[in-house]
Scaffold this active site. Structure first.
Site, short mmCIF file in Angstrom:
data_model
loop_
_atom_site.label_atom_id
_atom_site.label_comp_id
_atom_site.label_asym_id
_atom_site.label_seq_id
_atom_site.Cartn_x
_atom_site.Cartn_y
_atom_site.Cartn_z
N ASP A 14 63.03 69.91 136.06
CA ASP A 14 62.73 68.48 136.06
C ASP A 14 64.03 67.73 135.78
O ASP A 14 64.48 67.64 134.64
CB ASP A 14 61.68 68.18 135.00
CG ASP A 14 61.22 66.73 135.03
OD1 ASP A 14 62.03 65.85 135.37
OD2 ASP A 14 60.05 66.49 134.72
N ASP A 16 64.83 64.58 135.88
CA ASP A 16 64.74 63.33 135.11
C ASP A 16 64.58 63.59 133.61
O ASP A 16 65.15 62.87 132.79
CB ASP A 16 63.56 62.49 135.60
CG ASP A 16 63.64 62.23 137.10
OD1 ASP A 16 64.74 61.97 137.60
OD2 ASP A 16 62.60 62.31 137.77
N ASP A 221 57.75 71.24 132.68
CA ASP A 221 56.45 70.99 133.33
C ASP A 221 55.71 72.31 133.47
O ASP A 221 56.20 73.23 134.10
CB ASP A 221 56.60 70.35 134.70
CG ASP A 221 55.31 69.70 135.16
OD1 ASP A 221 55.33 68.53 135.53
OD2 ASP A 221 54.27 70.38 135.14
#
Length: 225
Positions: A14, A16, A221
């Protein structure tokens, strides 16, 4: 060119949440060192992000990684042409990529956003309504990055201009009823139709088909293969 993983390991990252500095919008030294170690071991690193294809291309170029990526929160998978040695099913050719799309078009999302807002009498301002300079100023980013952030293909960032209490929740409810996935980022809201888990699972199957059993690691995630 077919790219064979060295250790049957696949890393989803991920971008971000785990690598980009929120102020500089760049990967810090520790992140670069971790990516360099994986690259030296020929471990594929698949970035997923809310960012646009254009933004991810620049980041990958800076980091020297050239693997598939998932842009705009799962709206599309971009695979460098020939990466798997066989044609990617359901893909279309776009600028050197085999692209599989899971989200509706940007024009469709923007139209749905404004139609829903107009019906409720709620004023909104999205990236499609803003200049590059406006985006840079409002989001605190350099002009070049703002230009790349505006090159949206599947999702819209917007804010509610209406000051009436409860306007934002009413609009987000209406957008979800219209089939858009909506999340909030400070003053801005994100609207689109992509599903990051579905896009990631699709990529997992491509790697497994091309290279056999592949162990998957996902940073930040849990909803993966």
């Amino acid at each position: 060119m077919r790219t064979q993983p060295a250790h049957s390991l696949l890393v989803f990252c991920d971008l971000d949440q785990s690598l980009l500095d929120p102020l500089s919008h760049d990967v810090d030294a520790a992140g670069r060192a971790s990516l360099d170690r994986l690259t030296r071991r020929r471990v594929p690193i698949v970035f997923w992000s809310d960012k646009t294809r254009a933004e991810l291309e620049v980041i990958q170029y800076k980091l020297g990684t050239y693997h598939p990526f998932i842009c705009e929160r799962g709206a599309a998978v971009f695979v460098p042409r020939g990466y798997f040695g066989v044609a990617v099913p359901q893909a279309r050719d776009v600028a050197g990529y085999e692209v599989v799309e899971f989200g509706r078009s940007y024009a469709d999302v923007v139209t749905t956003l404004h139609r829903s807002a107009d019906r409720l009498g709620i004023a909104v301002r999205g990236f499609s309504d803003m200049s590059v300079k406006d985006v840079a100023t409002e989001c605190g980013m350099p002009l070049l990055q703002a230009r790349l952030a505006k090159l949206r293909e599947y999702s819209e960032l917007f804010r509610v201009v209406e000051t009436e209490r409860g306007a934002s929740p009413r609009l987000l409810k209406a957008l979800r009823a219209a089939g858009l996935h909506c999340t909030s980022r400070g003053l801005h809201h994100y609207a689109g139709t992509g599903r990051r888990d579905i896009a990631a699972q699709f990529l997992c199957r491509l790697y497994q088909r091309a290279f056999g059993d592949v162990e998957t690691i996902a940073f930040d995630d849990p909803s993966l293969c």
